[in-house]
Enzyme design. Structure first.
Site, PDB file in Angstrom:
ATOM      1  N   VAL A  36       3.116  -1.628 -19.736  1.00  0.00           N
ATOM      2  CA  VAL A  36       3.161  -0.951 -18.154  1.00  0.00           C
ATOM      3  C   VAL A  36       1.775  -0.334 -18.068  1.00  0.00           C
ATOM      4  O   VAL A  36       1.231  -0.592 -16.642  1.00  0.00           O
ATOM      5  CB  VAL A  36       4.126   0.419 -18.452  1.00  0.00           C
ATOM      6  CG1 VAL A  36       3.894   1.266 -17.174  1.00  0.00           C
ATOM      7  CG2 VAL A  36       5.458  -0.048 -18.565  1.00  0.00           C
ATOM      8  N   TYR A  37       1.003   0.080 -18.824  1.00  0.00           N
ATOM      9  CA  TYR A  37      -0.365   0.447 -18.869  1.00  0.00           C
ATOM     10  C   TYR A  37      -1.180  -0.847 -18.145  1.00  0.00           C
ATOM     11  O   TYR A  37      -1.978  -0.816 -17.316  1.00  0.00           O
ATOM     12  CB  TYR A  37      -1.009   0.986 -20.115  1.00  0.00           C
ATOM     13  CG  TYR A  37      -2.379   1.335 -19.768  1.00  0.00           C
ATOM     14  CD1 TYR A  37      -2.864   2.492 -19.757  1.00  0.00           C
ATOM     15  CD2 TYR A  37      -3.503   0.284 -19.951  1.00  0.00           C
ATOM     16  CE1 TYR A  37      -4.324   2.898 -19.495  1.00  0.00           C
ATOM     17  CE2 TYR A  37      -4.846   0.612 -19.834  1.00  0.00           C
ATOM     18  CZ  TYR A  37      -5.351   2.042 -19.493  1.00  0.00           C
ATOM     19  OH  TYR A  37      -6.361   2.519 -19.489  1.00  0.00           O
ATOM     20  N   ASP A  38      -1.089  -1.762 -18.841  1.00  0.00           N
ATOM     21  CA  ASP A  38      -1.641  -3.253 -18.173  1.00  0.00           C
ATOM     22  C   ASP A  38      -1.440  -3.573 -17.059  1.00  0.00           C
ATOM     23  O   ASP A  38      -2.300  -3.848 -16.164  1.00  0.00           O
ATOM     24  CB  ASP A  38      -1.592  -4.332 -19.309  1.00  0.00           C
ATOM     25  CG  ASP A  38      -2.098  -4.017 -20.633  1.00  0.00           C
ATOM     26  OD1 ASP A  38      -2.892  -3.322 -20.712  1.00  0.00           O
ATOM     27  OD2 ASP A  38      -1.576  -4.892 -21.538  1.00  0.00           O
ATOM     28  N   SER A  83     -15.874 -10.237 -26.782  1.00  0.00           N
ATOM     29  CA  SER A  83     -14.568 -10.361 -26.451  1.00  0.00           C
ATOM     30  C   SER A  83     -14.163 -11.724 -25.894  1.00  0.00           C
ATOM     31  O   SER A  83     -15.015 -12.356 -25.547  1.00  0.00           O
ATOM     32  CB  SER A  83     -13.958  -8.971 -25.486  1.00  0.00           C
ATOM     33  OG  SER A  83     -14.793  -9.115 -24.333  1.00  0.00           O
ATOM     34  N   LYS A 116      -3.557 -14.013 -32.731  1.00  0.00           N
ATOM     35  CA  LYS A 116      -4.318 -13.086 -32.458  1.00  0.00           C
ATOM     36  C   LYS A 116      -3.747 -11.812 -33.045  1.00  0.00           C
ATOM     37  O   LYS A 116      -2.708 -11.463 -32.864  1.00  0.00           O
ATOM     38  CB  LYS A 116      -4.520 -12.941 -31.031  1.00  0.00           C
ATOM     39  CG  LYS A 116      -5.397 -12.109 -30.324  1.00  0.00           C
ATOM     40  CD  LYS A 116      -5.584 -12.366 -29.128  1.00  0.00           C
ATOM     41  CE  LYS A 116      -6.660 -11.230 -28.364  1.00  0.00           C
ATOM     42  NZ  LYS A 116      -6.616  -9.804 -28.660  1.00  0.00           N
ATOM     43  N   GLU A 192     -10.346  -8.538 -38.341  1.00  0.00           N
ATOM     44  CA  GLU A 192      -9.467  -7.934 -37.578  1.00  0.00           C
ATOM     45  C   GLU A 192      -8.913  -6.715 -38.732  1.00  0.00           C
ATOM     46  O   GLU A 192      -8.244  -7.082 -39.809  1.00  0.00           O
ATOM     47  CB  GLU A 192      -8.371  -8.119 -36.889  1.00  0.00           C
ATOM     48  CG  GLU A 192      -7.753  -7.327 -35.812  1.00  0.00           C
ATOM     49  CD  GLU A 192      -8.598  -7.406 -34.452  1.00  0.00           C
ATOM     50  OE1 GLU A 192      -9.904  -8.057 -34.465  1.00  0.00           O
ATOM     51  OE2 GLU A 192      -8.037  -6.992 -33.708  1.00  0.00           O
ATOM     52  N   LYS A 308     -10.047 -22.048 -29.940  1.00  0.00           N
ATOM     53  CA  LYS A 308     -11.741 -22.032 -29.817  1.00  0.00           C
ATOM     54  C   LYS A 308     -11.967 -23.543 -29.937  1.00  0.00           C
ATOM     55  O   LYS A 308     -11.137 -24.448 -30.431  1.00  0.00           O
ATOM     56  CB  LYS A 308     -12.110 -21.487 -31.176  1.00  0.00           C
ATOM     57  CG  LYS A 308     -11.933 -20.134 -31.587  1.00  0.00           C
ATOM     58  CD  LYS A 308     -12.570 -19.582 -32.802  1.00  0.00           C
ATOM     59  CE  LYS A 308     -12.160 -18.307 -33.273  1.00  0.00           C
ATOM     60  NZ  LYS A 308     -12.790 -17.810 -34.409  1.00  0.00           N
TER      61      LYS A 308
HETATM   62  S1  IVH Z   1     -11.995 -14.974 -32.734  1.00  0.00           S
HETATM   63  C1  IVH Z   1     -15.526 -13.768 -29.563  1.00  0.00           C
HETATM   64  N1  IVH Z   1      -9.558 -14.665 -33.967  1.00  0.00           N
HETATM   65  O1  IVH Z   1      -9.189 -10.285 -30.396  1.00  0.00           O
HETATM   66  C2  IVH Z   1     -14.693 -13.386 -30.401  1.00  0.00           C
HETATM   67  N2  IVH Z   1     -10.416 -12.761 -32.738  1.00  0.00           N
HETATM   68  O2  IVH Z   1     -10.271 -10.767 -27.378  1.00  0.00           O
HETATM   69  C3  IVH Z   1     -13.967 -14.492 -30.992  1.00  0.00           C
HETATM   70  N3  IVH Z   1      -8.886 -10.839 -32.569  1.00  0.00           N
HETATM   71  O3  IVH Z   1     -12.938  -9.291 -30.557  1.00  0.00           O
HETATM   72  C4  IVH Z   1     -12.698 -13.517 -32.027  1.00  0.00           C
HETATM   73  N4  IVH Z   1      -7.315 -12.058 -34.081  1.00  0.00           N
HETATM   74  O4  IVH Z   1     -11.146  -8.362 -32.288  1.00  0.00           O
HETATM   75  C5  IVH Z   1     -10.367 -14.077 -33.156  1.00  0.00           C
HETATM   76  N5  IVH Z   1      -7.618 -14.566 -34.996  1.00  0.00           N
HETATM   77  C6  IVH Z   1      -8.657 -14.031 -34.116  1.00  0.00           C
HETATM   78  C7  IVH Z   1      -8.449 -12.817 -33.738  1.00  0.00           C
HETATM   79  C8  IVH Z   1      -9.294 -12.304 -33.292  1.00  0.00           C
HETATM   80  C9  IVH Z   1      -7.585 -10.875 -33.285  1.00  0.00           C
HETATM   81  C10 IVH Z   1      -9.376  -9.941 -31.836  1.00  0.00           C
HETATM   82  C11 IVH Z   1     -10.968  -9.787 -32.044  1.00  0.00           C
HETATM   83  C12 IVH Z   1     -11.512 -10.177 -30.913  1.00  0.00           C
HETATM   84  C13 IVH Z   1     -10.471 -10.216 -29.736  1.00  0.00           C
HETATM   85  C14 IVH Z   1     -10.656 -11.135 -28.716  1.00  0.00           C
END
Ligand code: IVH
Length: 686
Positions: A36-38, A83, A116, A192, A308
């Site tokens: 909802v915030y988003d 990010s 993530k 994380e 990636k």
């Molecule tokens: S790779 C350039 N892998 O999500 C940053 N990030 O929106 C590349 N995050 O800043 C990050 N799980 O804090 C990566 N498996 C994961 C992740 C992860 C959570 C977070 C992280 C990052 C943000 C990106």
């Protein structure tokens, strides 16, 4: 209702978002769902993009990264903690890959994807294998030194151990099994900090027993805990670390992201076992879908995946735009809730004569699909929610399928709105009908509605000359089929067999075959005839044609928003509401699906003929042909038959004398006035 000005809406959104944010970040007790915030944040961003002059520095959209709080030492990151750009569907992933292909022409590249995690980012810095510092992301350049707190996290090693597990996948690589270099010099491991779901549940269980207030969610608790100034308190809260990146001064130490994960594990730090390498986009998408359905089994909360480019040299080559690297994206799973504004409440009358109110709103994506309306069930539900026109509402999907209005965001209610008077709505939208509410029932029904009778009329209309024109499916046959229980809705006629009919008195071999043949002949009707045949209130021959021309498929008509419908020439609010109400009725939705299942495929043929783009009005009576015949001729030549002179009327055909006011109107619009002879000439092409 007074629709709020953009500036007013922007101010209200900012105020409300700041309040939500305070509850979330400061009080650790969120008052609304993240989605909802988003959703409201997204609306504010869109408004600010449209009216950049209204952007102020205190807007929540102007906050960069997370706030740096006092109490911790500030540390500059060796390389920025970036990010990721969010993507929400396959098309966006494809567009991302296309951009990469353009920048790396002719070069193949692998992908690497991981779950993530929903926690907070942290960088662990090891010197000669010993943990020296732990730093939060902060504003991406500078973070906070939270080393004392992170040292309490049990799965963060204070000393790296070489080769807990040899790296076997990189056969032929000189780095194989050689982990010792990571124990020399500076090794940074980013990841994380999360609180696992089971640890969070156990902690809240304890608090419940102790009569203490419960924590809202694992992410908040993890973030709040890491910012505690007293490490002893942190030690009591079970946090975990999961790595996703490894950095060395010499980037050649780490050729790929998959290697980084292997090395991280070999050094004794957890990295998600789900993370994998992919050679094609389709296999990445498979992974995305797999974890969308399975994400509940993960030990931590997730809201998507990170994808990636696997090769790190390519990763670097692709560069950074703003705060995000080009070589990676975050695939976000669809939000389960979203906000939108109620534009209208329309009432649909079902087969049984039951009236159902439906909220119509600005299209919004909920759990991955675009939603344009939601049933409000009945008058009591409208009163319970106190939903009004112009209200911002939270939409969610019940059982992940049916969109529902969850609640009204009262803080964003426009001024001067009125409580919905349901009886008045009924009277306005159905002035010709009378409604009653049976004792103990929450639903209003049409007085005297007989569903069998309505069905018989409906089928007869569908089969009539103007609509599908199904030979021998007239009143008597329809009555018999409905009474025999063989036809329970319009689509059922396509299920009939000769044997079914032979069981009925009225039919013999020839007549049964004839009817079944006639029905089968109409399995691919012209779209406009099919639309007309559905019997949507206010949708007559011309409107059906206009709708077919505009939308070209049933599916697109069904998906049309009230604005798109009103944009069709000759369609105003009343007709648009009636169409929305018809498609919003779950019975009708089922009916459309059933038609498709039974192989009924309406087709659209682009308008051709010499009268395309020309609009006709006929006044008075013609001598050589009836109005209906004239209208048919006009339409068959691609022209439009209008009922009243409007701005876009090309010809007014005068059968007899034209009244002064009509004449004046026609003249002011530049409409040509022609007599019957001239009209015949025009259509016969003489
Ligand atoms: S790779 C350039 N892998 O999500 C940053 N990030 O929106 C590349 N995050 O800043 C990050 N799980 O804090 C990566 N498996 C994961 C992740 C992860 C959570 C977070 C992280 C990052 C943000 C990106």
């Amino acid at each position: 209702m007074t629709q709020n000005q953009p500036s007013e809406r922007i101010t209200e959104l900012r105020h409300l978002l700041a309040t939500y944010s305070y509850h979330y970040h400061v009080l650790d007790s969120p008052t609304v769902d993240n989605s909802v915030y988003d959703s409201l944040y997204g609306e504010l961003k869109k408004l600010e993009a449209k009216y950049p002059e209204l952007v102020t520095s205190d807007s929540p959209t102007q906050r960069v990264g997370s706030e740096l709080l006092g109490g911790f030492k500030k540390v500059t990151h060796s390389t920025r903690m970036l990010s990721l750009n969010d993507v929400f569907d396959q098309a966006e992933v494809e567009a991302w890959v296309k951009r990469i292909d353009k920048l790396l022409p002719g070069r193949t590249h692998e992908f690497f994807a991981d779950i993530k995690m929903d926690g907070l980012a942290c960088a662990l810095i090891y010197e000669d294998g010993v943990l020296k510092q732990a730093i939060t992301r902060g504003d991406s350049f500078i973070g906070e030194d939270v080393t004392a707190n992170v040292r309490t996290i049990k799965n963060v090693p204070l000393r790296l151990v070489a080769a807990h597990k040899p790296i076997q996948r990189l056969q032929g690589d000189t780095l194989q099994n050689d982990m010792s270099k990571f124990l020399v010099g500076r090794t940074e491991i980013r990841g994380e900090i999360v609180m696992l779901k089971k640890d969070f549940a156990a902690l809240n269980d304890q608090r419940k027993k102790a009569g203490l207030p419960l924590f809202a969610n694992p992410r908040n608790l993890a973030a709040g805990t890491i910012r505690q100034l007293d490490p002893r308190l942190v030690a009591e809260r079970p946090l975990s670390f999961r790595a996703y990146d490894l950095l060395r001064d010499n980037p050649r130490d780490i050729p790929t992201n998959s290697f980084a994960y292997e090395a991280i594990r070999a050094l004794g730090i957890v990295a998600n076992p789900q993370a994998s390498t992919f050679t094609s986009l389709s296999s990445v998408m498979q992974f995305v879908h797999e974890w969308d359905t399975k994400r509940n089994v993960l030990p931590f909360n997730t809201d998507g995946l990170v994808i990636k480019v696997n090769n790190r040299a390519q990763y670097v080559e692709l560069g950074i735009v703003g705060k995000q690297p080009r070589a990676a994206v975050a695939y976000k799973y669809a939000a389960e809730k979203a906000t939108t504004v109620v534009k209208d409440i329309v009432i649909s009358i079902g087969r049984t004569g039951a009236a159902t109110p439906v909220a119509v709103f600005d299209p919004v994506v909920v759990a991955g699909t675009t939603v344009r309306h939601a049933s409000l069930h009945n008058a009591d539900e409208i009163a319970r929610l106190d939903v009004r026109l112009g209200d911002t509402v939270v939409i969610f999907k019940a059982g992940d399928i049916i969109p529902q209005v969850e609640s009204v965001v009262f803080e964003l209610r426009p001024t001067n709105t009125k409580t919905v008077d349901y009886r008045q709505l009924l009277a306005e939208q159905y002035p010709e009908l009378e409604f009653y509410r049976p004792e103990g029932d929450v639903v209003y029904r049409v007085k005297g509605a007989d569903s069998d009778l309505m069905l018989k009329r409906g089928v007869q209309y569908y089969a009539s000359k103007g609509a599908l024109d199904i030979d021998t499916l007239g009143e008597k046959n329809v009555v018999m089929l409905v009474d025999a229980g063989l036809v329970k809705d319009l689509a059922d006629i396509y299920t009939l067999t000769v044997d079914d009919l032979l069981k009925l008195d009225r039919f013999a071999g020839v007549s049964a075959n004839k009817l079944i043949g006639a029905i089968a002949d109409k399995k691919t009707p012209p779209l406009e005839k099919f639309i007309l045949g559905l019997g949507i209130r206010h949708v007559g021959t011309q409107t059906a044609i206009d709708l077919a021309n505009m939308f070209m498929t049933v599916d697109r008509l069904q998906q049309a928003s009230i604005d798109q419908l009103e944009a069709v020439d000759g369609i105003g609010k009343v007709i648009a509401e009636s169409i929305i109400a018809w498609f919003a009725d779950p019975d009708n939705e089922g009916l459309i699906e059933k038609f498709a299942r039974l192989g009924v495929k309406p087709f659209y043929q682009k308008k051709t003929g010499k009268l395309v783009g020309q609009n006709f009005v006929i006044t008075g009576s013609l001598e050589t042909l009836s109005r209906d015949e004239a209208a048919d001729r006009i339409r068959s030549l691609g022209g439009t038959f209008q009922t009243a002179v409007a701005k876009d009327t090309t010809y007014l055909v005068a059968g007899g004398k034209v009244g002064a006011s009509k004449l004046q109107k026609a003249e002011s619009y530049g409409t040509k006035i022609i007599n019957e002879q001239q009209f015949i000439k025009l259509i016969e092409g003489l």
